[in-house]
Design an enzyme around this catalytic site. Structure first.
Site, PDB file in Angstrom:
ATOM      1  N   GLY A  15      31.912  13.367 -47.827  1.00 48.02           N
ATOM      2  CA  GLY A  15      30.804  14.051 -48.472  1.00 48.02           C
ATOM      3  C   GLY A  15      29.990  13.191 -49.419  1.00 48.02           C
ATOM      4  O   GLY A  15      29.712  13.603 -50.541  1.00 48.02           O
ATOM      5  N   LEU A  96      26.497  24.034 -33.858  1.00 51.99           N
ATOM      6  CA  LEU A  96      26.384  25.422 -34.302  1.00 51.99           C
ATOM      7  C   LEU A  96      25.761  26.296 -33.223  1.00 51.99           C
ATOM      8  O   LEU A  96      24.899  25.851 -32.459  1.00 51.99           O
ATOM      9  CB  LEU A  96      25.543  25.480 -35.579  1.00 51.99           C
ATOM     10  N   ASN A 110      19.664  19.799 -42.677  1.00 48.92           N
ATOM     11  CA  ASN A 110      20.642  18.779 -42.334  1.00 48.92           C
ATOM     12  C   ASN A 110      20.002  17.414 -42.535  1.00 48.92           C
ATOM     13  O   ASN A 110      18.775  17.283 -42.503  1.00 48.92           O
ATOM     14  CB  ASN A 110      21.072  18.948 -40.867  1.00 48.92           C
ATOM     15  N   HIS A 112      20.034  13.443 -40.974  1.00 49.00           N
ATOM     16  CA  HIS A 112      20.412  12.699 -39.777  1.00 49.00           C
ATOM     17  C   HIS A 112      20.007  11.240 -39.951  1.00 49.00           C
ATOM     18  O   HIS A 112      18.895  10.951 -40.410  1.00 49.00           O
ATOM     19  CB  HIS A 112      19.712  13.298 -38.550  1.00 49.00           C
ATOM     20  N   SER A 139      16.315  11.208 -41.668  1.00 46.57           N
ATOM     21  CA  SER A 139      15.448  12.378 -41.671  1.00 46.57           C
ATOM     22  C   SER A 139      16.218  13.579 -42.207  1.00 46.57           C
ATOM     23  O   SER A 139      17.386  13.771 -41.872  1.00 46.57           O
ATOM     24  CB  SER A 139      14.974  12.712 -40.248  1.00 46.57           C
ATOM     25  N   ASP A 148      19.653  18.386 -33.645  1.00 44.19           N
ATOM     26  CA  ASP A 148      18.734  17.498 -34.371  1.00 44.19           C
ATOM     27  C   ASP A 148      17.283  17.690 -33.936  1.00 44.19           C
ATOM     28  O   ASP A 148      16.497  16.741 -33.918  1.00 44.19           O
ATOM     29  CB  ASP A 148      19.149  16.023 -34.187  1.00 44.19           C
ATOM     30  N   GLU A 177      19.541   7.772 -47.640  1.00 43.18           N
ATOM     31  CA  GLU A 177      19.948   9.171 -47.465  1.00 43.18           C
ATOM     32  C   GLU A 177      20.232   9.807 -48.812  1.00 43.18           C
ATOM     33  O   GLU A 177      19.858  10.968 -49.064  1.00 43.18           O
ATOM     34  CB  GLU A 177      21.199   9.262 -46.585  1.00 43.18           C
TER      35      GLU A 177
END
Length: 197
Positions: A15, A96, A110, A112, A139, A148, A177
């Site tokens: 994480g 999902l 999310n 990526h 992204s 994605d 990120e």
């Protein structure tokens, strides 16, 4: 700051992006608060990090459920009990169902490690290097049923260096990120961006 959006983070591992979001949310003027961290792996190191920050955690193994939908219904029940406004995927390694993504449409995001729509899925850095691209990046996007494929909220770019390996490129992208995700969440929580209707 009042009326902060209530954010739950979904993880499967250490994480590191979760930690970046938790750190950002400590600022008094940040428009979101991290109210819970969920993992599909009880041994995920990120759960210990979250607990150390005083954040509520929960873990459920999908293998304990008959179907993926049963697992996601249990996850949604947890998120709803937490009164979640926004769901942030941060290394949550599950595909999902449309039922889940539709329930949280416009509220789930999310990150990526590629410049979407390029290099969806796994092994993004190795694939980018194999193609000889001049730049890579990451992204933040809305979560939709397609892998994605959701609308992009924000991107960060890094140059590809001549001696890059997938590992060295991944490390430089990860730095970006950790800056990009908190900024994208800030924009969503503040109402500066929204899911396109």
């Amino acid at each position: 700051m009042t009326n902060r959006k209530r954010v739950a983070i979904l993880i499967s591992g250490r994480g590191s992006n979760m930690s970046a979001l938790i750190h950002a949310a400590k600022a008094p003027d940040y428009p979101a608060e991290i109210i819970g961290v969920f993992s599909n792996r009880a041994a995920a190191a990120g759960l210990d990090t979250a607990r150390g920050e005083g954040i509520t955690t929960a873990a459920l193994a999908q293998s304990k459920f008959e179907t993926r939908l049963d697992f996601e219904n249990a996850l949604t029940a947890i998120l709803e009990a937490w009164r979640t406004d926004i769901v942030c995927m941060a290394g949550f390694m599950r595909i999902l169902t449309p039922e889940f993504t539709t329930r949280w449409q416009g509220k789930a995001i999310n990150i990526h490690p590629s410049l979407l729509p390029d290099y969806k899925g796994l092994d993004t850095h190795a694939r980018a290097l194999a193609d000889g691209v001049a730049e890579a990046g990451c992204s933040v996007h809305f979560v939709t049923p397609g892998l994605d494929e959701g609308p992009v909220i924000a991107q960060a770019r890094v140059p590809v260096l001549p001696n890059d390996t997938p590992g060295s490129l991944a490390a430089r992208v990860l730095v970006e990120e950790h800056k990009l995700y908190p900024e994208a969440l800030r924009r969503l929580a503040a109402g500066e961006v929204a899911y396109p209707r």
